[in-house]
Motif scaffolding. Sequence first.
Motif, PDB file in Angstrom:
ATOM      1  N   ALA A 196       0.810  -1.408  -0.157  1.00  0.00           N
ATOM      2  CA  ALA A 196       0.075  -0.093  -0.033  1.00  0.00           C
ATOM      3  C   ALA A 196       0.796   1.367  -0.012  1.00  0.00           C
ATOM      4  O   ALA A 196       0.297   2.138   0.310  1.00  0.00           O
ATOM      5  N   ASN A 197       2.257   1.110  -0.230  1.00  0.00           N
ATOM      6  CA  ASN A 197       3.057   2.368  -0.651  1.00  0.00           C
ATOM      7  C   ASN A 197       3.038   3.076   0.738  1.00  0.00           C
ATOM      8  O   ASN A 197       3.008   4.548   0.690  1.00  0.00           O
TER       9      ASN A 197
ATOM     10  N   ALA B 124      -8.931   2.239 -12.103  1.00  0.00           N
ATOM     11  CA  ALA B 124      -8.089   3.158 -11.959  1.00  0.00           C
ATOM     12  C   ALA B 124      -7.730   3.866 -10.512  1.00  0.00           C
ATOM     13  O   ALA B 124      -8.575   4.445  -9.874  1.00  0.00           O
ATOM     14  N   GLY B 125      -6.607   3.750  -9.901  1.00  0.00           N
ATOM     15  CA  GLY B 125      -6.225   4.189  -8.787  1.00  0.00           C
ATOM     16  C   GLY B 125      -6.505   3.457  -7.588  1.00  0.00           C
ATOM     17  O   GLY B 125      -5.946   3.740  -6.399  1.00  0.00           O
ATOM     18  N   LEU B 126      -7.045   2.222  -7.746  1.00  0.00           N
ATOM     19  CA  LEU B 126      -7.679   1.594  -6.615  1.00  0.00           C
ATOM     20  C   LEU B 126      -6.637   0.055  -6.812  1.00  0.00           C
ATOM     21  O   LEU B 126      -6.692  -0.610  -7.911  1.00  0.00           O
ATOM     22  N   THR B 127      -5.890  -0.227  -5.558  1.00  0.00           N
ATOM     23  CA  THR B 127      -5.218  -1.474  -5.595  1.00  0.00           C
ATOM     24  C   THR B 127      -5.698  -2.299  -4.336  1.00  0.00           C
ATOM     25  O   THR B 127      -5.718  -1.568  -3.149  1.00  0.00           O
ATOM     26  N   LEU B 128      -5.822  -3.617  -4.340  1.00  0.00           N
ATOM     27  CA  LEU B 128      -6.148  -4.486  -3.359  1.00  0.00           C
ATOM     28  C   LEU B 128      -5.248  -5.492  -3.330  1.00  0.00           C
ATOM     29  O   LEU B 128      -4.674  -6.062  -4.356  1.00  0.00           O
ATOM     30  N   ALA B 129      -4.809  -5.978  -2.427  1.00  0.00           N
ATOM     31  CA  ALA B 129      -3.460  -6.938  -1.857  1.00  0.00           C
ATOM     32  C   ALA B 129      -3.801  -7.640  -0.727  1.00  0.00           C
ATOM     33  O   ALA B 129      -4.436  -7.283   0.205  1.00  0.00           O
ATOM     34  N   THR B 130      -3.154  -8.919  -0.836  1.00  0.00           N
ATOM     35  CA  THR B 130      -2.857  -9.664   0.366  1.00  0.00           C
ATOM     36  C   THR B 130      -1.528 -10.597   0.272  1.00  0.00           C
ATOM     37  O   THR B 130      -1.038 -10.999  -0.748  1.00  0.00           O
TER      38      THR B 130
ATOM     39  N   GLY C 191      -1.373 -10.556   5.701  1.00  0.00           N
ATOM     40  CA  GLY C 191      -1.470  -9.326   5.785  1.00  0.00           C
ATOM     41  C   GLY C 191      -2.485  -8.783   4.413  1.00  0.00           C
ATOM     42  O   GLY C 191      -2.186  -9.513   3.371  1.00  0.00           O
ATOM     43  N   VAL C 192      -3.259  -7.643   4.604  1.00  0.00           N
ATOM     44  CA  VAL C 192      -4.311  -7.544   3.736  1.00  0.00           C
ATOM     45  C   VAL C 192      -4.063  -5.975   3.576  1.00  0.00           C
ATOM     46  O   VAL C 192      -4.121  -5.311   4.535  1.00  0.00           O
ATOM     47  N   TYR C 193      -4.291  -5.350   2.272  1.00  0.00           N
ATOM     48  CA  TYR C 193      -3.831  -3.865   1.924  1.00  0.00           C
ATOM     49  C   TYR C 193      -4.933  -3.589   1.175  1.00  0.00           C
ATOM     50  O   TYR C 193      -5.474  -3.986   0.292  1.00  0.00           O
TER      51      TYR C 193
ATOM     52  N   ARG D 267      -4.777   4.931   2.315  1.00  0.00           N
ATOM     53  CA  ARG D 267      -4.448   3.522   2.176  1.00  0.00           C
ATOM     54  C   ARG D 267      -4.528   2.886   3.767  1.00  0.00           C
ATOM     55  O   ARG D 267      -4.823   3.590   4.620  1.00  0.00           O
ATOM     56  N   ALA D 268      -4.660   1.466   3.735  1.00  0.00           N
ATOM     57  CA  ALA D 268      -4.922   1.130   4.785  1.00  0.00           C
ATOM     58  C   ALA D 268      -4.313  -0.543   4.860  1.00  0.00           C
ATOM     59  O   ALA D 268      -4.208  -1.128   3.683  1.00  0.00           O
TER      60      ALA D 268
END
Length: 321
Positions: free
Chosen positions: A121-122, A220-226, A243-245, A256-257
């Motif tokens: 999440a930078n 656009a501009g939205l990123t989800l990650a685990t 971890g979830v982001y 970001r979270a």
Amino acid sequence: MNQKHIALLIASTLMAGHAFALDGDIKFTGKAEVGMASKKENGISNRAVEDGGSELNVVGSADIGNGLKALLQVNTDIKLDNNKGTDHFANGDTFVGLQGDFGTVKVGRGINAYGDGYFKANLYAYDVGPDRGDIASGGGSSRGAFKYEAPNLNGLALSFSYSPGEDKTTTQPRATDAWAASGTYEQGMFGTRLSFGQQKVAAGGTLKDTLLAFKLVPAAGLTLATEFNNSKNVSGPTQKSVGVYAEYKPQRFGVRAGYINTKDYGYVNNGKHKVSLLGADYDLSGKDSRFQTSLFAEYKSDKKNNGKRDSYLFGGVHIGF
């Protein structure tokens, strides 16, 4: 970092620039991050001006003929708050390399094929990922390493790193060499990484560390990650961390979270570690500005086992160049 070290870095940059000027390209880049931190640790509160992760880099490449390119990177972490830390020149990811049709070969430090996180999440000051094992492959904090990066094949990137074991001492035998490997695939709005590292230690037993990560860009501009991490120490149960982001930054303003949960933390049965992350930033400069300037604020909540919950609030300025 003191003035002597800064002068040394600038002088090295100028000399490197002269060496690469005829046949290649060299850049002097970096970032400055500093602000006010408010902390509560073990029930004790304090405030201080702190560095958030400033660094200076010399990055160069040169065509040396026969389809080969020479690579250079000198990374130096600096402390704008006068906290010395690892206060020496080239204390970060520093290496020389050779690139061709066969891929890329690097020798230096901070070149771990395992990687230090796929997408987190930078976050600025609190750029943390799942709890993981402490394996020196790739250089770690003190060991040099060799790394091979295969040519990218339709979005698939493979890499391997090797690091010599620790030296023998009067009381300890020599630790065995360590290694790490990873594969990353990115295509369109989807990405994934699988990494593995291993080392047999001098005292006996084997350290093992596995990371599986996914990234999705649905808009656009939205990123989800685990990210999922399993690490095995010489003794004790397997430490399991996830971890979830999420990050949303369509234009200049971004939020970001993240949340990290670790079971059997520290390789102890029923050990727990929970981390919550929140952050926001706003770009003050345009995209084409030589100095990318942002204001940011971040919050981290950290609780280990049944201890007191620690909290960290950081607000400051980021200047990238």
